[in-house]
Design a protein around this motif. Sequence first.
Motif, PDB file in Angstrom:
ATOM      1  N   ASP A   1     -22.058   2.706  -2.883  1.00 49.23           N
ATOM      2  CA  ASP A   1     -21.629   2.564  -4.280  1.00 49.23           C
ATOM      3  C   ASP A   1     -22.386   3.603  -5.114  1.00 49.23           C
ATOM      4  O   ASP A   1     -23.132   3.264  -6.025  1.00 49.23           O
ATOM      5  CB  ASP A   1     -21.936   1.140  -4.769  1.00 49.23           C
TER       6      ASP A   1
ATOM      7  N   HIS B   1      -8.181  -5.466  -0.685  1.00 51.57           N
ATOM      8  CA  HIS B   1      -8.151  -6.227  -1.934  1.00 51.57           C
ATOM      9  C   HIS B   1      -9.360  -5.848  -2.773  1.00 51.57           C
ATOM     10  O   HIS B   1     -10.436  -5.570  -2.235  1.00 51.57           O
ATOM     11  CB  HIS B   1      -8.212  -7.736  -1.673  1.00 51.57           C
TER      12      HIS B   1
ATOM     13  N   LEU C   1     -25.693  -6.596  -4.632  1.00 51.46           N
ATOM     14  CA  LEU C   1     -25.373  -8.017  -4.615  1.00 51.46           C
ATOM     15  C   LEU C   1     -26.483  -8.740  -3.864  1.00 51.46           C
ATOM     16  O   LEU C   1     -27.215  -8.120  -3.085  1.00 51.46           O
ATOM     17  CB  LEU C   1     -24.020  -8.254  -3.936  1.00 51.46           C
TER      18      LEU C   1
ATOM     19  N   THR D   1     -24.554  -0.511  -7.726  1.00 53.50           N
ATOM     20  CA  THR D   1     -24.767  -1.945  -7.933  1.00 53.50           C
ATOM     21  C   THR D   1     -25.241  -2.587  -6.631  1.00 53.50           C
ATOM     22  O   THR D   1     -25.019  -2.061  -5.543  1.00 53.50           O
ATOM     23  CB  THR D   1     -23.459  -2.632  -8.365  1.00 53.50           C
TER      24      THR D   1
ATOM     25  N   TYR E   1       0.876  -1.181   0.000  1.00 52.90           N
ATOM     26  CA  TYR E   1       0.000   0.000   0.000  1.00 52.90           C
ATOM     27  C   TYR E   1       0.913   1.230   0.000  1.00 52.90           C
ATOM     28  O   TYR E   1       2.044   1.147  -0.451  1.00 52.90           O
ATOM     29  CB  TYR E   1      -1.006  -0.051   1.152  1.00 52.90           C
TER      30      TYR E   1
ATOM     31  N   TYR F   1     -17.147  -9.116  -9.330  1.00 52.92           N
ATOM     32  CA  TYR F   1     -18.342  -9.967  -9.296  1.00 52.92           C
ATOM     33  C   TYR F   1     -18.926 -10.029 -10.706  1.00 52.92           C
ATOM     34  O   TYR F   1     -19.138  -8.983 -11.345  1.00 52.92           O
ATOM     35  CB  TYR F   1     -19.372  -9.403  -8.323  1.00 52.92           C
TER      36      TYR F   1
ATOM     37  N   GLY G   1     -10.637   2.184 -10.450  1.00 52.03           N
ATOM     38  CA  GLY G   1     -11.997   1.826 -10.070  1.00 52.03           C
ATOM     39  C   GLY G   1     -13.006   2.027 -11.174  1.00 52.03           C
ATOM     40  O   GLY G   1     -14.172   1.641 -11.034  1.00 52.03           O
TER      41      GLY G   1
ATOM     42  N   ARG H   1     -20.332  -6.101 -10.535  1.00 52.76           N
ATOM     43  CA  ARG H   1     -19.706  -5.040  -9.729  1.00 52.76           C
ATOM     44  C   ARG H   1     -18.191  -5.204  -9.775  1.00 52.76           C
ATOM     45  O   ARG H   1     -17.668  -6.311  -9.695  1.00 52.76           O
ATOM     46  CB  ARG H   1     -20.156  -5.110  -8.277  1.00 52.76           C
ATOM     47  N   TRP H   2     -17.523  -4.068  -9.915  1.00 51.30           N
ATOM     48  CA  TRP H   2     -16.058  -4.009  -9.768  1.00 51.30           C
ATOM     49  C   TRP H   2     -15.805  -3.227  -8.490  1.00 51.30           C
ATOM     50  O   TRP H   2     -15.952  -2.010  -8.452  1.00 51.30           O
ATOM     51  CB  TRP H   2     -15.443  -3.334 -10.992  1.00 51.30           C
ATOM     52  N   ALA H   3     -15.469  -3.951  -7.429  1.00 51.20           N
ATOM     53  CA  ALA H   3     -15.266  -3.324  -6.118  1.00 51.20           C
ATOM     54  C   ALA H   3     -13.778  -3.055  -5.940  1.00 51.20           C
ATOM     55  O   ALA H   3     -13.032  -3.915  -5.453  1.00 51.20           O
ATOM     56  CB  ALA H   3     -15.799  -4.219  -5.013  1.00 51.20           C
ATOM     57  N   PHE H   4     -13.366  -1.879  -6.336  1.00 47.24           N
ATOM     58  CA  PHE H   4     -11.954  -1.471  -6.273  1.00 47.24           C
ATOM     59  C   PHE H   4     -11.682  -0.961  -4.851  1.00 47.24           C
ATOM     60  O   PHE H   4     -11.463   0.214  -4.623  1.00 47.24           O
ATOM     61  CB  PHE H   4     -11.727  -0.382  -7.317  1.00 47.24           C
ATOM     62  N   ASN H   5     -11.737  -1.894  -3.914  1.00 44.28           N
ATOM     63  CA  ASN H   5     -11.641  -1.543  -2.494  1.00 44.28           C
ATOM     64  C   ASN H   5     -10.328  -2.046  -1.896  1.00 44.28           C
ATOM     65  O   ASN H   5      -9.785  -3.057  -2.345  1.00 44.28           O
ATOM     66  CB  ASN H   5     -12.784  -2.190  -1.716  1.00 44.28           C
TER      67      ASN H   5
ATOM     68  N   THR I   1     -14.762  -4.131   4.442  1.00 45.31           N
ATOM     69  CA  THR I   1     -14.875  -5.017   3.279  1.00 45.31           C
ATOM     70  C   THR I   1     -14.447  -6.445   3.570  1.00 45.31           C
ATOM     71  O   THR I   1     -14.529  -7.294   2.684  1.00 45.31           O
ATOM     72  CB  THR I   1     -13.995  -4.487   2.127  1.00 45.31           C
TER      73      THR I   1
ATOM     74  N   TRP J   1     -12.389  -6.835  -5.502  1.00 40.38           N
ATOM     75  CA  TRP J   1     -13.228  -7.997  -5.814  1.00 40.38           C
ATOM     76  C   TRP J   1     -14.002  -7.702  -7.093  1.00 40.38           C
ATOM     77  O   TRP J   1     -14.545  -6.603  -7.275  1.00 40.38           O
ATOM     78  CB  TRP J   1     -14.216  -8.301  -4.679  1.00 40.38           C
TER      79      TRP J   1
ATOM     80  N   ARG K   1     -19.671  -2.369  -0.322  1.00 41.79           N
ATOM     81  CA  ARG K   1     -20.273  -1.309  -1.142  1.00 41.79           C
ATOM     82  C   ARG K   1     -21.803  -1.352  -1.052  1.00 41.79           C
ATOM     83  O   ARG K   1     -22.500  -0.804  -1.901  1.00 41.79           O
ATOM     84  CB  ARG K   1     -19.824  -1.441  -2.591  1.00 41.79           C
TER      85      ARG K   1
END
Lengths: 353, 139
Positions: A323, B52, A330, A328, A148, B56, B86, B45-49, A284, B54, A309
């Motif tokens: 988000d 890490h 889930l 989006t 990071y 989907y 992101g 979903r593109w979780a640019f978190n 997360t 993820w 999110r």
Amino acid sequence: MKLTISRWRLAVGIIVLTAAPMLALAQGGGFGGGYGPPLKVIPPTQPFASSEAHYQFLLSQAKGGTQHTIASVPRWDGLWVTAGNTHMEIFIDGGNFSGKVREGVLTPAYEKAFKERWRQQTEEGQVHYDRLGRCEPPGMPRFLLEPYSHEFINLPTESYLINDFGPSIRRVLIGKQHSNLYGTHSWYGDTIGFWDGDKLVLNTKYLYPADFTRWSPMTSNQFETVEVWQLKKYAGGIERIEVQATFYDKYAFVKPVSAVYAFRHAVDLEQADYRVNHWECDQTNNNFLDDKGVSNFHLPGEAGFNDGRGATMFPELPGQTRDPIYNTTLPAATTPAQPQSTTTQSTTKGAKP
Amino acid sequence: MKRLLISLPLALAAALLTTSVAQAHHSFAMFDNKTFVTKSGTIVRWAFNNPHSWLYLNVKNEDGSETLWSFEGGGPTGLIQRGITGNTFKPGDAVTFMYCPLRDGRPGGAIGWVKLADGKALNLADGGCTGTEESPKKP
């Protein structure tokens, strides 16, 4: 055919750029190693009974330290990323993943524990469990090599050593004595320091038990450090902050050990106009330990899934999704919880954007 | 032969990249990093978190139904240095991707690479999948 040739050129370029860090890992410089000349450890000039005795010796040699002003204090502005380290050379013969645990460096109990970690890493390809999977902060000494991004802010009476992981902040009080009003230890303990010209000398105490990495030795609640931080410049415009560290731990080490860690400017991140955002692992995290003590993940639709999110606890209100740009959703949980979950939230209900 | 000339250097580059950038938030023991599977799907979903990312995706099954698959990728600071942000993927994007599956068979894994509709390949991998080759297994 032109396309084929250009892809070959692209690949060769990428290979050249990435080969150096790989070679450095083999030489004990993992986590961004290979930037600049090989790292060289500078151990203490004599043995010391404690980290505090070591620190006081350096303070005496520096004649009480340099009193910097806001105009003269060394500036380490911008973003930094790790640029290698040598700590595995202390514990592993050969310093890489094909080596064996060096005996006699750790105390018997810590050596036994490390050998099991090393067996998992080298025989099974992965250590079963990493405490960071529970969202524990890296702590010390892991702060010195976590990836990071890092920021280092120096003022005449304080320095802030920051890793966005967590986030993790080490506060250095210049010219002070140790203090511990909490009556216990913590992830980053208490750090005092002084300047010796352009070198920042630190002494850290009162740390929680932690580790170097999940495939490295663990440390005890008596782990203490003396560190010397310095920005060094090499030919070719290379700038590297080098941290000469000596680690004291009467429970973990037979005698104190020394290593060097490095950071380089995060040029790629700065050119991409990157911003450090506040984040914390727990928002997360879906990592949990299964009934065999091996890490696994909750997935969407499973009880225990933590939707980083998703919506807040008030999805019926407008503007409660995390988000907001793509909005989006889930699936909500429909299956039973996995065993030994470390997370409890399930906020996957549809929210108003 | 032409396909080999195109894919081999990309695979080599991907292998070197992922080996040198594996990050360290958790163990990757849940992934079978010796198996490489390729599928196609549509991004949910593109979780640019942090710590890490993820990805989907909905993947069509043989009976025409869809299953949501979940894949872990590298952390944002590492991916930004590979030109990925992101906003790289949008919901509804059709992609082909390679991954190392979860050992327990649930619909997920560690992502290797993702190919966009225009054929551009992106390396999203972290320590859970080396991304060295395409799997002989097909979707």
